[in-house]
Design an enzyme around this catalytic site. Structure first.
Site, PDB file in Angstrom:
ATOM      1  NE  ARG A 145      -6.477  18.286  15.121  1.00 60.52           N
ATOM      2  CZ  ARG A 145      -7.003  17.284  15.241  1.00 60.52           C
ATOM      3  NH1 ARG A 145      -8.263  17.204  15.704  1.00 60.52           N
ATOM      4  NH2 ARG A 145      -6.678  15.939  15.178  1.00 60.52           N
ATOM      5  CE  LYS A 186       4.772   2.494  -6.478  1.00 56.57           C
ATOM      6  NZ  LYS A 186       6.013   2.411  -5.448  1.00 56.57           N
ATOM      7  CG  HIS A 219      -2.089   1.503  -5.647  1.00 58.75           C
ATOM      8  ND1 HIS A 219      -2.302   2.824  -5.987  1.00 58.75           N
ATOM      9  CD2 HIS A 219      -1.830   1.473  -4.514  1.00 58.75           C
ATOM     10  CE1 HIS A 219      -2.087   3.463  -4.803  1.00 58.75           C
ATOM     11  NE2 HIS A 219      -1.907   2.578  -3.899  1.00 58.75           N
ATOM     12  CE  LYS A 255      -5.129   4.088  -1.183  1.00 61.34           C
ATOM     13  NZ  LYS A 255      -4.463   3.133  -1.030  1.00 61.34           N
ATOM     14  CG  ASP A 291      -4.803  -0.482   1.045  1.00 63.62           C
ATOM     15  OD1 ASP A 291      -4.938   0.981   1.228  1.00 63.62           O
ATOM     16  OD2 ASP A 291      -3.790  -1.016   1.178  1.00 63.62           O
ATOM     17  CG  ASP A 313      -3.277   5.346  -8.047  1.00 59.87           C
ATOM     18  OD1 ASP A 313      -2.040   4.794  -7.874  1.00 59.87           O
ATOM     19  OD2 ASP A 313      -4.275   4.725  -8.220  1.00 59.87           O
ATOM     20  CG  HIS A 314       1.760   5.967  -4.189  1.00 57.47           C
ATOM     21  ND1 HIS A 314       1.064   5.391  -3.571  1.00 57.47           N
ATOM     22  CD2 HIS A 314       3.066   5.313  -4.165  1.00 57.47           C
ATOM     23  CE1 HIS A 314       1.233   4.291  -3.153  1.00 57.47           C
ATOM     24  NE2 HIS A 314       2.440   4.189  -3.276  1.00 57.47           N
ATOM     25  CD  GLU A 341       2.049  -3.487   0.287  1.00 55.93           C
ATOM     26  OE1 GLU A 341       2.582  -2.606   0.706  1.00 55.93           O
ATOM     27  OE2 GLU A 341       0.616  -3.541   0.176  1.00 55.93           O
ATOM     28  CE  LYS A 347      -1.606  -3.515   3.342  1.00 51.50           C
ATOM     29  NZ  LYS A 347      -0.373  -2.661   2.698  1.00 51.50           N
TER      30      LYS A 347
HETATM   31  P1  NDP Z   1      -2.564  11.505  10.237  1.00 52.62           P
HETATM   32  O1  NDP Z   1      -3.701  11.233  11.522  1.00 52.62           O
HETATM   33  O2  NDP Z   1      -1.193  11.032  10.421  1.00 52.62           O
HETATM   34  O3  NDP Z   1      -2.385  12.993  10.222  1.00 52.62           O
HETATM   35  C1  NDP Z   1      -3.676  14.004   9.989  1.00 52.62           C
HETATM   36  C2  NDP Z   1      -3.365  15.254   9.783  1.00 52.62           C
HETATM   37  O4  NDP Z   1      -4.299  16.000   9.762  1.00 52.62           O
HETATM   38  C3  NDP Z   1      -2.510  15.811  11.221  1.00 52.62           C
HETATM   39  O5  NDP Z   1      -1.604  16.536  10.486  1.00 52.62           O
HETATM   40  C4  NDP Z   1      -3.694  16.585  11.852  1.00 52.62           C
HETATM   41  O6  NDP Z   1      -3.035  17.715  12.600  1.00 52.62           O
HETATM   42  C5  NDP Z   1      -4.356  17.269  10.778  1.00 52.62           C
HETATM   43  N1  NDP Z   1      -5.832  17.490  11.191  1.00 52.62           N
HETATM   44  C6  NDP Z   1      -6.593  16.425  11.529  1.00 52.62           C
HETATM   45  N2  NDP Z   1      -7.822  17.406  12.013  1.00 52.62           N
HETATM   46  C7  NDP Z   1      -7.702  18.381  11.488  1.00 52.62           C
HETATM   47  C8  NDP Z   1      -8.369  19.669  11.668  1.00 52.62           C
HETATM   48  N3  NDP Z   1      -9.701  19.576  12.063  1.00 52.62           N
HETATM   49  N4  NDP Z   1      -8.033  20.825  11.252  1.00 52.62           N
HETATM   50  C9  NDP Z   1      -6.606  20.967  10.769  1.00 52.62           C
HETATM   51  N5  NDP Z   1      -5.807  19.794  10.902  1.00 52.62           N
HETATM   52  C10 NDP Z   1      -6.414  18.709  11.309  1.00 52.62           C
HETATM   53  O7  NDP Z   1      -2.926  10.986   8.925  1.00 52.62           O
HETATM   54  P2  NDP Z   1      -2.257  10.690   7.590  1.00 52.62           P
HETATM   55  O8  NDP Z   1      -1.198  11.558   7.335  1.00 52.62           O
HETATM   56  O9  NDP Z   1      -1.839   9.435   7.734  1.00 52.62           O
HETATM   57  O10 NDP Z   1      -3.401  10.578   6.285  1.00 52.62           O
HETATM   58  C11 NDP Z   1      -3.663  11.635   5.788  1.00 52.62           C
HETATM   59  C12 NDP Z   1      -4.516  11.359   4.644  1.00 52.62           C
HETATM   60  O11 NDP Z   1      -3.619  10.837   3.773  1.00 52.62           O
HETATM   61  C13 NDP Z   1      -5.457  10.557   4.824  1.00 52.62           C
HETATM   62  O12 NDP Z   1      -6.527  10.529   3.925  1.00 52.62           O
HETATM   63  C14 NDP Z   1      -4.875   9.015   4.531  1.00 52.62           C
HETATM   64  O13 NDP Z   1      -6.157   8.219   4.143  1.00 52.62           O
HETATM   65  C15 NDP Z   1      -3.894   9.445   3.145  1.00 52.62           C
HETATM   66  N6  NDP Z   1      -3.072   8.508   3.003  1.00 52.62           N
HETATM   67  C16 NDP Z   1      -1.943   8.466   4.093  1.00 52.62           C
HETATM   68  C17 NDP Z   1      -0.964   7.463   3.754  1.00 52.62           C
HETATM   69  C18 NDP Z   1       0.021   7.289   4.969  1.00 52.62           C
HETATM   70  O14 NDP Z   1       1.032   6.288   4.652  1.00 52.62           O
HETATM   71  N7  NDP Z   1       0.008   7.825   6.029  1.00 52.62           N
HETATM   72  C19 NDP Z   1      -0.848   6.836   2.461  1.00 52.62           C
HETATM   73  C20 NDP Z   1      -1.937   7.045   1.506  1.00 52.62           C
HETATM   74  C21 NDP Z   1      -2.802   7.749   1.869  1.00 52.62           C
HETATM   75  P3  NDP Z   1      -2.677  17.545  14.167  1.00 52.62           P
HETATM   76  O15 NDP Z   1      -1.547  16.596  14.043  1.00 52.62           O
HETATM   77  O16 NDP Z   1      -2.323  18.953  14.554  1.00 52.62           O
HETATM   78  O17 NDP Z   1      -3.672  16.812  14.760  1.00 52.62           O
HETATM   79  C1  BG6 Z   2      -0.937   2.268  -0.193  1.00 54.69           C
HETATM   80  C2  BG6 Z   2      -1.673   1.522   0.294  1.00 54.69           C
HETATM   81  O1  BG6 Z   2      -1.626   3.240  -1.066  1.00 54.69           O
HETATM   82  O2  BG6 Z   2       0.172   1.830  -1.153  1.00 54.69           O
HETATM   83  C3  BG6 Z   2      -0.477   0.776   1.305  1.00 54.69           C
HETATM   84  O3  BG6 Z   2      -2.748   2.123   1.357  1.00 54.69           O
HETATM   85  C4  BG6 Z   2       0.428   0.112   0.478  1.00 54.69           C
HETATM   86  O4  BG6 Z   2      -1.385  -0.393   1.911  1.00 54.69           O
HETATM   87  C5  BG6 Z   2       1.256   0.976  -0.322  1.00 54.69           C
HETATM   88  O5  BG6 Z   2       1.207  -0.542   1.283  1.00 54.69           O
HETATM   89  C6  BG6 Z   2       1.922   0.452  -1.220  1.00 54.69           C
HETATM   90  O6  BG6 Z   2       2.799   1.575  -1.894  1.00 54.69           O
HETATM   91  P1  BG6 Z   2       4.292   0.978  -2.542  1.00 54.69           P
HETATM   92  O7  BG6 Z   2       4.691   2.519  -3.129  1.00 54.69           O
HETATM   93  O8  BG6 Z   2       5.179   0.777  -1.399  1.00 54.69           O
HETATM   94  O9  BG6 Z   2       4.151  -0.070  -3.440  1.00 54.69           O
END
Ligand code: NDP
Ligand code: BG6
Length: 483
Positions: free
Chosen positions: A51, A182, A240, A148, A235, A177-178, A216, A331
């Site tokens: 966005r 690995k 995993h 996920k 989670d 599923d990361h 963890e 955790k």
């Molecule tokens: P964030 O909240 O940090 O980022 C969300 C992103 O989506 C931002 O780039 C945001 O853009 C964009 N966004 C939100 N709404 C809109 C919209 N209407 N149109 C376009 N872009 C939009 O989330 P995460 O990066 O943490 O997570 C993303 C996905 O990955 C989720 O499903 C989460 O569950 C999954 N995930 C995340 C992990 C992590 O470690 N963070 C680990 C495993 C899975 P803007 O910044 O411009 O608002």
């Molecule tokens: C993510 C979970 O999928 O895996 C986290 O949402 C968790 O809660 C993570 O910490 C663990 O991944 P790794 O690669 O650090 O073992």
């Protein structure tokens, strides 16, 4: 050791949610590292879409920042960062509206692989998939990658699958599923199916039980809002640990081919028996050793969400009938430790008499950190004074065996390149995800119906005492964490 880099043709990867936490921590550094390894040809492009009102120069600055923070030493090489940024572009879009989509369609190229990484919450998947189609970005060379959590139960997972299936064929959908990316997890398959040594013994006749621990030491790390609704079961266990269980228990697939592997994994999940309530322990960490409690971390003094779960399960099939599998994850445990231990049965008869003691072989596969394999073997204790037996480890640390130059890419590097190559082996298929939820749902529903409250455990301990007791009742001990 020289790593072998398989070249790929020029591609476009569009990271929708390119300004988010996951992109910053994982996706951008992974692509940068693959670029440094020579896998991003000159006209390949990384297109960030989110966005935020940024232009390409602004997004390149964002990428440089992310690399400095999360790409390690490679990012110290300014020239490499500059070269990578030349591939980077940005389009501001609104997933729920029409803003930016035409620009995105103009920017991506029709005649090459286009991967759309949905790095956004699942609530946006359907809107995005629909717009990719209506703006003409979904030909047979298009792929989508979804993160996920894939649903929060069977119903929502089915719903998500159905939404995506409206716009994409299953062969175009890559569910991440990361753990499958690995290196050591893939090694599970190499160890099992690349050696004659283990497979003949890999069944209930010779194996007493198998343990899988993914521990963890970190807490919920600023993801409290998400975690409160998920808990350890959704989670980690549903995805995993379930994948690790599949790889350790599945039948040998006929070949290392996406559907052959996923068919076998699916059979494992479907063979899982339902878990008895006395074979499962939930826990929640309390403040200890300088760490705040789970409830403080998520800002909910009455939270009933589990940060730990341990369970015993069984597979109803010919190979594993009667062999318990013990799975635990949590955790704020004493340390970071992911390992699988295969505990073999006692020898059928001891020729050395009772004073020699009871000895068993154990195969430990250390997934992280310090990846390696240890086989515990029984030998004679050196010296005079009769036949006393002791267990000694036959140790193989991958770092020592393969040397410091060994190529161990991060899971996301491997998985993203598999998407580009069109290899779905390490991604979850729709039926696998649904089967995993079908097994998990009754457990979670049981907790909700009983108003179950997780058992407290001290931060940085081995988890709740009840998890130890569950093992003791079976006259066994957890391996790993408590060593
Ligand atoms: P964030 O909240 O940090 O980022 C969300 C992103 O989506 C931002 O780039 C945001 O853009 C964009 N966004 C939100 N709404 C809109 C919209 N209407 N149109 C376009 N872009 C939009 O989330 P995460 O990066 O943490 O997570 C993303 C996905 O990955 C989720 O499903 C989460 O569950 C999954 N995930 C995340 C992990 C992590 O470690 N963070 C680990 C495993 C899975 P803007 O910044 O411009 O608002
Ligand atoms: C993510 C979970 O999928 O895996 C986290 O949402 C968790 O809660 C993570 O910490 C663990 O991944 P790794 O690669 O650090 O073992």
């Amino acid at each position: 050791m020289v790593s072998r880099i398989i070249p790929v043709e020029a591609f476009d990867i569009v990271v929708i949610g390119g300004t988010g936490d996951l992109a910053r921590r994982k996706i951008l550094p992974a692509l940068f590292k693959r670029h440094c390894a020579g896998q991003m040809l000159d006209d390949s492009r990384l297109i960030g879409a989110a966005r935020r009102d940024l232009d390409t120069e602004g997004y390149r600055e964002y990428v440089r920042d992310a690399l400095r923070e999360f790409a390690g030493e490679l990012a110290l090489n300014e020239a490499a960062v500059q070269a990578f940024c030349a591939h980077v572009h940005y389009v501001s879009i609104d997933a729920r509206g029409e803003k930016g989509w035409e620009d995105l369609a103009d920017l991506t190229t029709q005649d090459r692989v286009r991967s759309f990484y949905f790095s956004v919450g699942p609530g946006l998947f359907s809107d995005i998939a629909q717009r990719l189609q209506s703006y003409g970005m979904t030909n047979e060379d298009s792929r989508i990658v979804v993160e996920k959590p894939f649903g929060r139960d069977l119903e929502t997972a089915r719903d998500l699958n159905a939404q995506l299936a409206r716009y994409f064929d299953e062969s175009q959908i890559y569910r991440i599923d990361h753990y499958l990316g690995k290196e050591t997890v893939q090694n599970l398959m190499a160890v099992r199916f690349g050696n004659m040594l283990f497979e003949p013994l890999w069944n209930a006749q010779y194996i007493d039980h198998i343990q899988i621990t993914v521990a963890e030491s970190v807490g919920v790390e600023g993801r409290g809002e998400y975690y409160e609704k998920a808990g350890a079961m959704r989670d980690m266990m549903q995805n995993h640990l379930m994948q690790l269980l599949c790889l350790i228990a599945m039948e040998p697939p006929a070949k290392f081919d996406p559907d052959a592997v996923r068919d076998e994994k699916l059979k494992v999940i479907r063979a899982l028996d339902s878990v008895q309530p006395h074979h499962i322990v939930r826990g929640q960490y309390t403040a200890s050793d300088g760490a705040t409690s789970y409830r403080e971390d998520v800002g909910n003094e009455r939270s009933k969400t589990e940060s730990f779960v341990a369970l015993r399960c069984h597979l109803n099939n010919w190979r594993w009938a009667g062999t318990p599998f013990y799975l635990r994850t949590g955790k704020r445990l004493s340390h970071r430790d992911s390992e699988i231990t295969v505990v073999f049965k006692d020898t059928p008869h001891s020729i050395f008499g009772p004073e020699a003691g009871r000895h068993r072989n154990e195969l430990t596969i250390q997934l992280q950190p310090n990846e390696g394999i240890t086989l515990g073997v029984t030998i004679k204790e050196p010296g005079p004074g009769g036949m006393r037996l002791i267990d000694v480890p036959l140790d193989m640390s991958f770092a020592e065996a393969l040397g410091p130059e060994a190529n161990t890419p991060d899971a996301y590097e491997r998985l993203i390149m598999d998407v580009i190559r069109g290899n779905q082996t390490l991604f979850m298929r729709n039926d696998e995800v649904e089967a995993a939820w079908a097994w998990t749902d009754p457990i979670i529903r049981g907790w909700e119906a009983r108003g179950d409250v997780p058992k407290p455990y001290d931060a940085f301990s081995a988890g709740p005492d009840d998890a130890m007791l569950m093992m003791r009742r079976d006259e066994r001990d957890w391996k790993g964490l408590d060593k």
